[in-house]
Motif scaffolding. Structure first.
Motif, PDB file in Angstrom:
ATOM      1  N   SER A   1     -14.091   1.597  -0.182  1.00 55.98           N
ATOM      2  CA  SER A   1     -15.420   1.959  -0.691  1.00 55.98           C
ATOM      3  C   SER A   1     -15.540   3.456  -0.998  1.00 55.98           C
ATOM      4  N   ARG A   2     -14.604   4.269  -0.482  1.00 51.48           N
ATOM      5  CA  ARG A   2     -14.617   5.706  -0.732  1.00 51.48           C
ATOM      6  C   ARG A   2     -13.546   6.146  -1.734  1.00 51.48           C
ATOM      7  N   CYS A   3     -12.762   5.222  -2.223  1.00 53.84           N
ATOM      8  CA  CYS A   3     -11.658   5.563  -3.122  1.00 53.84           C
ATOM      9  C   CYS A   3     -12.193   6.040  -4.483  1.00 53.84           C
ATOM     10  N   ARG A   4     -11.755   7.221  -4.884  1.00 54.27           N
ATOM     11  CA  ARG A   4     -12.208   7.771  -6.166  1.00 54.27           C
ATOM     12  C   ARG A   4     -11.653   6.997  -7.355  1.00 54.27           C
ATOM     13  N   ARG A   5     -10.592   6.269  -7.163  1.00 53.99           N
ATOM     14  CA  ARG A   5      -9.981   5.502  -8.252  1.00 53.99           C
ATOM     15  C   ARG A   5     -10.929   4.421  -8.787  1.00 53.99           C
ATOM     16  N   GLN A   6     -11.854   3.969  -7.945  1.00 52.30           N
ATOM     17  CA  GLN A   6     -12.757   2.899  -8.374  1.00 52.30           C
ATOM     18  C   GLN A   6     -13.684   3.331  -9.510  1.00 52.30           C
ATOM     19  N   THR A   7     -13.809   4.634  -9.752  1.00 49.27           N
ATOM     20  CA  THR A   7     -14.613   5.078 -10.898  1.00 49.27           C
ATOM     21  C   THR A   7     -13.903   4.782 -12.217  1.00 49.27           C
ATOM     22  N   LEU A   8     -12.582   4.576 -12.171  1.00 42.38           N
ATOM     23  CA  LEU A   8     -11.811   4.251 -13.368  1.00 42.38           C
ATOM     24  C   LEU A   8     -11.604   2.751 -13.537  1.00 42.38           C
ATOM     25  N   ASP A   9     -11.215   2.089 -12.456  1.00 41.52           N
ATOM     26  CA  ASP A   9     -10.999   0.648 -12.521  1.00 41.52           C
ATOM     27  C   ASP A   9     -11.253  -0.004 -11.158  1.00 41.52           C
ATOM     28  N   GLU A  10     -10.312   0.105 -10.245  1.00 40.63           N
ATOM     29  CA  GLU A  10     -10.511  -0.455  -8.911  1.00 40.63           C
ATOM     30  C   GLU A  10      -9.820   0.429  -7.878  1.00 40.63           C
ATOM     31  N   PRO A  11     -10.262   0.351  -6.622  1.00 39.84           N
ATOM     32  CA  PRO A  11      -9.663   1.202  -5.593  1.00 39.84           C
ATOM     33  C   PRO A  11      -8.209   0.839  -5.330  1.00 39.84           C
ATOM     34  N   VAL A  12      -7.450   1.822  -4.904  1.00 39.40           N
ATOM     35  CA  VAL A  12      -6.064   1.597  -4.503  1.00 39.40           C
ATOM     36  C   VAL A  12      -6.087   0.873  -3.157  1.00 39.40           C
ATOM     37  N   ASN A  13      -5.346  -0.191  -3.053  1.00 41.57           N
ATOM     38  CA  ASN A  13      -5.299  -0.957  -1.814  1.00 41.57           C
ATOM     39  C   ASN A  13      -4.266  -0.312  -0.892  1.00 41.57           C
ATOM     40  N   MET A  14      -4.712   0.684  -0.138  1.00 44.05           N
ATOM     41  CA  MET A  14      -3.809   1.457   0.707  1.00 44.05           C
ATOM     42  C   MET A  14      -3.154   0.588   1.773  1.00 44.05           C
ATOM     43  N   ARG A  15      -3.844  -0.405   2.227  1.00 44.07           N
ATOM     44  CA  ARG A  15      -3.271  -1.303   3.234  1.00 44.07           C
ATOM     45  C   ARG A  15      -1.997  -1.949   2.688  1.00 44.07           C
ATOM     46  N   GLU A  16      -2.043  -2.412   1.453  1.00 47.83           N
ATOM     47  CA  GLU A  16      -0.870  -3.037   0.850  1.00 47.83           C
ATOM     48  C   GLU A  16       0.231  -2.019   0.560  1.00 47.83           C
ATOM     49  N   VAL A  17      -0.147  -0.824   0.158  1.00 47.25           N
ATOM     50  CA  VAL A  17       0.845   0.225  -0.112  1.00 47.25           C
ATOM     51  C   VAL A  17       1.581   0.598   1.173  1.00 47.25           C
ATOM     52  N   HIS A  18       0.828   0.823   2.245  1.00 42.92           N
ATOM     53  CA  HIS A  18       1.453   1.153   3.536  1.00 42.92           C
ATOM     54  C   HIS A  18       2.388   0.034   3.977  1.00 42.92           C
ATOM     55  N   ARG A  19       1.922  -1.173   3.871  1.00 45.74           N
ATOM     56  CA  ARG A  19       2.727  -2.331   4.290  1.00 45.74           C
ATOM     57  C   ARG A  19       4.010  -2.428   3.465  1.00 45.74           C
ATOM     58  N   PHE A  20       3.889  -2.282   2.145  1.00 42.33           N
ATOM     59  CA  PHE A  20       5.055  -2.395   1.279  1.00 42.33           C
ATOM     60  C   PHE A  20       6.089  -1.315   1.594  1.00 42.33           C
ATOM     61  N   ILE A  21       5.634  -0.076   1.713  1.00 46.19           N
ATOM     62  CA  ILE A  21       6.564   1.031   2.000  1.00 46.19           C
ATOM     63  C   ILE A  21       7.264   0.792   3.338  1.00 46.19           C
ATOM     64  N   ALA A  22       6.497   0.462   4.365  1.00 46.99           N
ATOM     65  CA  ALA A  22       7.089   0.249   5.696  1.00 46.99           C
ATOM     66  C   ALA A  22       8.038  -0.943   5.700  1.00 46.99           C
ATOM     67  N   ASP A  23       7.643  -2.041   5.090  1.00 44.17           N
ATOM     68  CA  ASP A  23       8.501  -3.228   5.060  1.00 44.17           C
ATOM     69  C   ASP A  23       9.771  -2.976   4.265  1.00 44.17           C
ATOM     70  N   SER A  24       9.664  -2.249   3.167  1.00 38.65           N
ATOM     71  CA  SER A  24      10.847  -1.965   2.338  1.00 38.65           C
ATOM     72  C   SER A  24      11.857  -1.117   3.091  1.00 38.65           C
ATOM     73  N   VAL A  25      11.388  -0.065   3.724  1.00 41.98           N
ATOM     74  CA  VAL A  25      12.289   0.813   4.479  1.00 41.98           C
ATOM     75  C   VAL A  25      12.873   0.057   5.667  1.00 41.98           C
ATOM     76  N   SER A  26      12.045  -0.713   6.334  1.00 37.79           N
ATOM     77  CA  SER A  26      12.503  -1.484   7.492  1.00 37.79           C
ATOM     78  C   SER A  26      13.568  -2.502   7.105  1.00 37.79           C
ATOM     79  N   SER A  27      13.361  -3.219   6.022  1.00 40.77           N
ATOM     80  CA  SER A  27      14.330  -4.245   5.621  1.00 40.77           C
ATOM     81  C   SER A  27      15.657  -3.628   5.175  1.00 40.77           C
ATOM     82  N   ARG A  28      15.588  -2.478   4.500  1.00 39.91           N
ATOM     83  CA  ARG A  28      16.831  -1.811   4.100  1.00 39.91           C
ATOM     84  C   ARG A  28      17.576  -1.278   5.302  1.00 39.91           C
TER      85      ARG A  28
END
Length: 75
Positions: free
Chosen positions: A42-69
């Motif tokens: 609800s505080r993401c500035r990106r939503q003024t352009l289209d939609e907010p960045v889903n930081m939860r998914e970004v954090h999860r993806f980065i952590a899972d990718s590094v962990s799996s490698r």
């Protein structure tokens, strides 16, 4: 949290560096990426352009990718 920094590192496919950047502020990104209720959307500035960045998914993806490698290197 330096969101622009780790998003830029992610964009450059520098996942290890992005992971280090994330864990400086969030020591458990894989866990919070699964359970966070994402109040920052609800505080993401990106939503003024289209939609907010889903930081939860970004954090999860980065952590899972590094962990799996890392796990694959052990075998």
């Amino acid at each position: 949290m330096n969101i622009p920094r780790f998003l830029q590192l992610y964009k450059e496919n520098r996942l290890d560096d992005a992971f280090v950047s994330v864990i400086m502020e969030n020591p458990l990104p894989a866990s919070t990426g699964r359970v966070c209720q994402h109040p920052c959307d609800s505080r993401c500035r990106r939503q003024t352009l289209d939609e907010p960045v889903n930081m939860r998914e970004v954090h999860r993806f980065i952590a899972d990718s590094v962990s799996s490698r890392t796990a694959m290197k052990k075998f």
